[in-house]
Write a protein that holds these residues in place. Structure first.
Motif, PDB file in Angstrom:
ATOM      1  N   ILE A 188      13.769  66.330  48.293  1.00 48.86           N
ATOM      2  CA  ILE A 188      14.817  65.559  48.006  1.00 48.86           C
ATOM      3  C   ILE A 188      14.480  64.058  48.451  1.00 48.86           C
ATOM      4  O   ILE A 188      14.028  63.890  49.480  1.00 48.86           O
ATOM      5  CB  ILE A 188      16.270  66.224  49.266  1.00 48.86           C
ATOM      6  N   ARG A 189      15.077  63.179  47.764  1.00 46.56           N
ATOM      7  CA  ARG A 189      14.754  61.730  47.955  1.00 46.56           C
ATOM      8  C   ARG A 189      15.804  61.266  48.962  1.00 46.56           C
ATOM      9  O   ARG A 189      16.941  61.747  49.107  1.00 46.56           O
ATOM     10  CB  ARG A 189      15.167  61.132  46.642  1.00 46.56           C
ATOM     11  N   THR A 190      15.344  60.722  50.012  1.00 46.98           N
ATOM     12  CA  THR A 190      15.886  59.961  51.167  1.00 46.98           C
ATOM     13  C   THR A 190      15.774  58.562  51.347  1.00 46.98           C
ATOM     14  O   THR A 190      14.967  58.349  50.350  1.00 46.98           O
ATOM     15  CB  THR A 190      15.627  60.503  52.673  1.00 46.98           C
ATOM     16  N   GLN A 220      14.533  61.931  36.665  1.00 54.00           N
ATOM     17  CA  GLN A 220      13.954  61.978  35.267  1.00 54.00           C
ATOM     18  C   GLN A 220      12.678  62.734  35.112  1.00 54.00           C
ATOM     19  O   GLN A 220      12.547  63.553  33.980  1.00 54.00           O
ATOM     20  CB  GLN A 220      14.328  60.496  34.497  1.00 54.00           C
ATOM     21  N   LEU A 221      11.684  62.186  35.946  1.00 59.82           N
ATOM     22  CA  LEU A 221      10.330  62.646  35.624  1.00 59.82           C
ATOM     23  C   LEU A 221       9.996  63.925  36.357  1.00 59.82           C
ATOM     24  O   LEU A 221       8.908  64.391  36.486  1.00 59.82           O
ATOM     25  CB  LEU A 221       9.350  61.473  36.096  1.00 59.82           C
ATOM     26  N   GLY A 222      11.208  64.303  37.235  1.00 62.13           N
ATOM     27  CA  GLY A 222      10.758  65.843  37.909  1.00 62.13           C
ATOM     28  C   GLY A 222       9.985  65.394  39.096  1.00 62.13           C
ATOM     29  O   GLY A 222       9.649  66.659  39.561  1.00 62.13           O
ATOM     30  N   GLN A 223       9.928  64.298  39.652  1.00 65.11           N
ATOM     31  CA  GLN A 223       9.071  64.053  40.792  1.00 65.11           C
ATOM     32  C   GLN A 223       9.897  64.422  41.957  1.00 65.11           C
ATOM     33  O   GLN A 223       9.336  64.674  43.047  1.00 65.11           O
ATOM     34  CB  GLN A 223       8.595  62.709  40.812  1.00 65.11           C
ATOM     35  N   ILE A 224      11.294  64.422  41.828  1.00 67.46           N
ATOM     36  CA  ILE A 224      12.170  65.041  42.978  1.00 67.46           C
ATOM     37  C   ILE A 224      13.222  65.786  42.368  1.00 67.46           C
ATOM     38  O   ILE A 224      13.410  65.861  41.101  1.00 67.46           O
ATOM     39  CB  ILE A 224      12.766  63.703  43.714  1.00 67.46           C
ATOM     40  N   ASP A 225      13.669  66.944  43.106  1.00 68.93           N
ATOM     41  CA  ASP A 225      14.725  67.734  42.705  1.00 68.93           C
ATOM     42  C   ASP A 225      16.249  67.454  43.086  1.00 68.93           C
ATOM     43  O   ASP A 225      16.971  67.770  42.162  1.00 68.93           O
ATOM     44  CB  ASP A 225      14.574  69.093  43.640  1.00 68.93           C
TER      45      ASP A 225
END
Ligand code: 6CS
Length: 360
Positions: A188-190, A220-225
């Motif tokens: 998760i991005r915070t 978009q790049l799938g680096q975060i869910d």
């Protein structure tokens, strides 16, 4: 950031402002020009207001209304220039520019600002504020809260003008997030302050602090869910296009603070300082109504478009998260010390009082 690096980024910012063709950057210059030409109409002084959000956002609505009221009441004596997100830099860079006097006014969200003022991390803790917006408004406008924060902002060369709620934080993801099990290893991005990492680690997630401008590409790049933000932001930043589910736990409001450069504020005439104080006090209630409307409308827009499902947690599901979040309060107190503890205790007490009053 060290002083020379801070000076360098402020120099870059000033250059950006000059290149952007803004009017005379110095209030003093405009004022002395008016003095030397007594017959000429005085040049308006320019106040620069930088946002952490794009045009059409809650912060933009606040700044546009601030501008309208200030310019109208100063009778052409003041011009407010608004710089939406992207024009000058990231949230942390905006704060540094304001500390160095390169801009006069800005938004500074605790999700980023807790790096500089650990005590504001209280607004990134979960299940501290009420799930009633009215109660929160009462607490956030309480003099006791503002008086506890003001010296902390002043120590960092900032003047706190107000604490604003922008809407419930919503979890967006490629799946519904109904329990800590759903968060297991979820990337998760915070926002960038470390306390947020602790909040999501407590649920078993794998948090990734990132600047706002990098969230869309990260999804978009799938680096975060997934990521967490109020509804209006999820819509206007197009995050929902990359996500299938929006989960509402009403675990926290997105809080931001409105700040002024402390030196600039102290040097204002009494008349201008009172104008700033009265307009920012008026806008606390005004922005609550606007953010509620923005969040409702944009949720409807995303649901109408299709492809996004809305999930609302039950009280029992929320309770599991609430319990899992409680230990993070100790991490906050370890970081923010005695003053942080006093702030947390005061807010919890005021929320309890205001909820009792509302229910009564
Ligand atoms: O998630 C963020 O970083 C940003 N979110 C909002 C709604 N406003 C500003 C902040 O930087």
């Amino acid at each position: 950031m060290n002083t020379s690096l801070r000076r360098f980024s402020s120099l870059v910012a000033v250059l950006a402002l000059v290149l952007a063709g803004c009017s005379d950057p110095s209030n003093e210059a405009a004022e002395s020009e008016a003095e030397s030409q007594p017959d000429a109409a005085p040049e308006p002084v320019t106040w620069r207001f930088a946002l952490e959000e794009i045009e059409g956002s809650v912060q933009d609505a606040y700044a546009q209304e601030f501008k309208r009221r200030i310019e109208e009441r100063s009778d052409g004596g003041i011009e407010v220039d608004i710089y939406p997100y992207g024009a000058l830099g990231t949230s942390s860079q905006l704060t540094e520019m304001l500390q160095d006097g390169a801009i006069e006014l800005a938004f500074a969200s605790p999700g980023h600002l807790a790096d500089a003022i650990p005590e504001v991390g209280v607004f990134t803790l979960h299940f501290v504020l009420s799930d009633n917006t009215e109660v929160n408004r009462q607490v956030l406008s309480d003099e006791r809260v503002l008086d506890l924060f003001q010296p902390l902002y002043n120590d960092e060369d900032m003047q706190l003008l107000g604490i604003v709620q922008e809407g419930w934080m919503i979890w967006s993801g490629d799946k519904p997030l109904r329990s800590p099990e759903d968060f297991k290893d979820f990337r998760i991005r915070t926002m960038t302050s470390p306390i947020l990492v602790n909040s999501y680690e407590a649920y078993g997630a794998n948090p990734t602090p990132t600047p706002y401008s990098e969230v869309y590409s990260g999804l978009q790049l799938g680096q975060i869910d997934g990521q967490v933000n109020p509804i209006f932001a999820i819509e206007e930043m197009s995050f929902y296009e990359e996500q299938d589910y929006l989960t509402s736990a009403r675990h926290a409001q997105f809080i931001s603070t409105v700040i002024a450069s402390q030196d600039w504020y102290a040097d204002l005439s009494d008349e201008h300082r009172e104008l700033v104080d009265s307009v920012s006090a008026e806008l606390n209630d005004w922005i609550d109504a606007v953010q509620i409307q923005y969040n409702e409308e944009r949720l409807q827009k995303m649901l109408d478009e299709g492809g996004t499902e809305w999930v609302e947690l039950t009280d029992a599901e929320r309770e599991v998260f609430r319990e899992a979040s409680l230990d993070v309060r100790d991490v906050y107190i370890d970081n923010a010390g005695e003053s942080g503890k006093e702030i947390l205790d005061t807010i919890l007490e005021l929320v309890e009082e205001a909820e009792a009053e509302t229910e009564g």
